[in-house]
Design an enzyme around this catalytic site. Structure first.
Site, PDB file in Angstrom:
ATOM      1  N   GLU A  18      -9.513  -1.622   5.334  1.00  0.00           N
ATOM      2  CA  GLU A  18     -10.071  -1.315   6.650  1.00  0.00           C
ATOM      3  C   GLU A  18     -11.383  -2.079   6.856  1.00  0.00           C
ATOM      4  OE1 GLU A  18      -8.135   0.266   8.499  1.00  0.00           O
ATOM      5  OE2 GLU A  18      -7.559   2.264   7.819  1.00  0.00           O
ATOM      6  N   ASP A  75       0.835  -1.205   0.000  1.00  0.00           N
ATOM      7  CA  ASP A  75       0.000   0.000   0.000  1.00  0.00           C
ATOM      8  C   ASP A  75       0.871   1.257   0.000  1.00  0.00           C
ATOM      9  OD1 ASP A  75       0.951  -0.403   2.600  1.00  0.00           O
ATOM     10  OD2 ASP A  75      -1.012  -0.900   3.405  1.00  0.00           O
ATOM     11  N   HIS A  88      -6.964  -4.559  10.142  1.00  0.00           N
ATOM     12  CA  HIS A  88      -6.811  -4.348   8.701  1.00  0.00           C
ATOM     13  C   HIS A  88      -5.633  -5.153   8.168  1.00  0.00           C
ATOM     14  CE1 HIS A  88      -4.100  -0.472   9.120  1.00  0.00           C
ATOM     15  NE2 HIS A  88      -3.346  -1.536   9.036  1.00  0.00           N
ATOM     16  N   ASN A 104      -6.897  -2.589  14.245  1.00  0.00           N
ATOM     17  CA  ASN A 104      -8.317  -2.767  13.905  1.00  0.00           C
ATOM     18  C   ASN A 104      -8.502  -3.970  12.963  1.00  0.00           C
ATOM     19  OD1 ASN A 104      -7.220  -1.838  11.530  1.00  0.00           O
ATOM     20  ND2 ASN A 104      -8.646  -0.133  11.253  1.00  0.00           N
TER      21      ASN A 104
HETATM   22  C1  GLP Z   1       0.233   0.035   8.317  1.00  0.00           C
HETATM   23  C2  GLP Z   1       0.219  -0.706   7.006  1.00  0.00           C
HETATM   24  C3  GLP Z   1      -0.198  -2.121   7.211  1.00  0.00           C
HETATM   25  C4  GLP Z   1       0.607  -2.745   8.328  1.00  0.00           C
HETATM   26  C5  GLP Z   1       0.418  -1.998   9.592  1.00  0.00           C
HETATM   27  C6  GLP Z   1       1.177  -2.590  10.784  1.00  0.00           C
HETATM   28  O1  GLP Z   1      -1.032   0.350   8.752  1.00  0.00           O
HETATM   29  N1  GLP Z   1      -0.640  -0.137   6.044  1.00  0.00           N
HETATM   30  O2  GLP Z   1       0.008  -2.825   6.012  1.00  0.00           O
HETATM   31  O3  GLP Z   1       0.167  -4.048   8.498  1.00  0.00           O
HETATM   32  O4  GLP Z   1       0.895  -0.712   9.325  1.00  0.00           O
HETATM   33  O5  GLP Z   1       1.943  -1.611  11.379  1.00  0.00           O
HETATM   34  P1  GLP Z   1       2.724  -1.679  12.729  1.00  0.00           P
HETATM   35  O6  GLP Z   1       3.728  -2.748  12.596  1.00  0.00           O
HETATM   36  O7  GLP Z   1       3.351  -0.328  12.834  1.00  0.00           O
HETATM   37  O8  GLP Z   1       1.735  -1.952  13.802  1.00  0.00           O
END
Ligand code: GLP
Length: 248
Positions: A143, A67, A138, A136
């Protein structure tokens, strides 16, 4: 869905880095979907160490970011393209031409989403998708919603997702873009193998819903239950809310 619980976040990083290294050793032109996030900083650090130890050759590896924020260019601090550059690409011999990411600076979102899907397919599809987990639940930036979209598409980010990403924008949530481009759940479920990585107590509810709850678009990660070759690799705090038999 196969669940693995490790004693520490460090062990999780080492396990997943080994898995990626093995995939490269077995298939030098492997096609990877790569995540960003705090969890992945340690993962990529381990992967760089393994690259040196095992003398891994990245020259034919292809990567696709899961993403990217909409409205940010590839060099903007906070962009996921830049994250990958800093935390992985600058330290392995990957060919920049083999690294792709949704173009956040695009002026034609629809065309960019079509380009991205088409490029993944032309590369032969994703061999291995590495996923992180939002608190959440995702996956990538899909989302929780009443309906989920299959291919790469534009999304409006939930507030918890923007808050979790504030660190990449100088700690200021107001600077985190409100929209993003993301691979869809269809893109992800087409991957031949999926590895989901989650560490820390803040992910415990999402891990429980993903593993033990029903399959629902309200918990995007629960769709991974549909995949034949999905592994979920977590540490003890992330597994803390799972049923006792699962925790072992
Ligand atoms: C972002 C990304 C996700 C990832 C998530 C986890 O939101 N878009 O693809 O899974 O971060 O992040 P963290 O490791 O900082 O909790």
């Amino acid at each position: 869905m196969k669940l693995e619980i490790h004693d520490s976040a460090h062990e999780v990083s080492r396990t997943v880095a080994t898995l990626i290294a093995d995939a490269i050793a077995q298939k030098p032109d492997v096609v990877l979907a790569v995540p960003t996030g705090r969890t992945q900083v340690a993962l990529y650090r381990e992967l760089i160490t393994l690259t040196h130890v095992r003398q891994l050759n990245w020259s034919r590896v292809r990567t696709f970011n899961l993403d990217e924020f909409l409205g940010v260019s590839r060099d903007t601090p906070g962009s996921y393209r830049r994250f990958m550059q800093e935390h992985l690409y600058s330290q392995v011999n990957i060919d920049p031409a083999n690294t792709d990411c949704p173009r956040g600076e695009t002026t034609d979102v629809d065309a960019e989403c079509v380009r991205y899907e088409h490029t993944i397919e032309s590369a032969g599809g994703l061999d291995l998708a590495i996923l992180g987990l939002g608190s959440n639940a995702h996956i990538a930036f899909n989302e929780p919603a009443a309906v989920l979209v299959g291919p790469t598409h534009r999304v409006t980010l939930d507030e918890p997702s923007r808050a979790a990403n504030a660190a990449w924008f100088g700690g200021d949530m107001n600077r985190v873009p409100r929209e993003a481009l993301t691979m869809g759940v269809g893109t992800l479920l087409k991957a031949r193998q999926i590895v989901m990585v989650a560490v820390g107590g803040e992910k415990a509810d999402a891990v429980k819903a993903m593993v033990e709850g029903g399959i629902t678009t309200a918990v995007p990660a629960s769709l991974l239950q549909l995949h034949r070759h999905a592994r979920v690799i977590v540490d003890r705090p992330a597994a803390a809310k799972l049923g006792v038999s699962e925790r072992r």
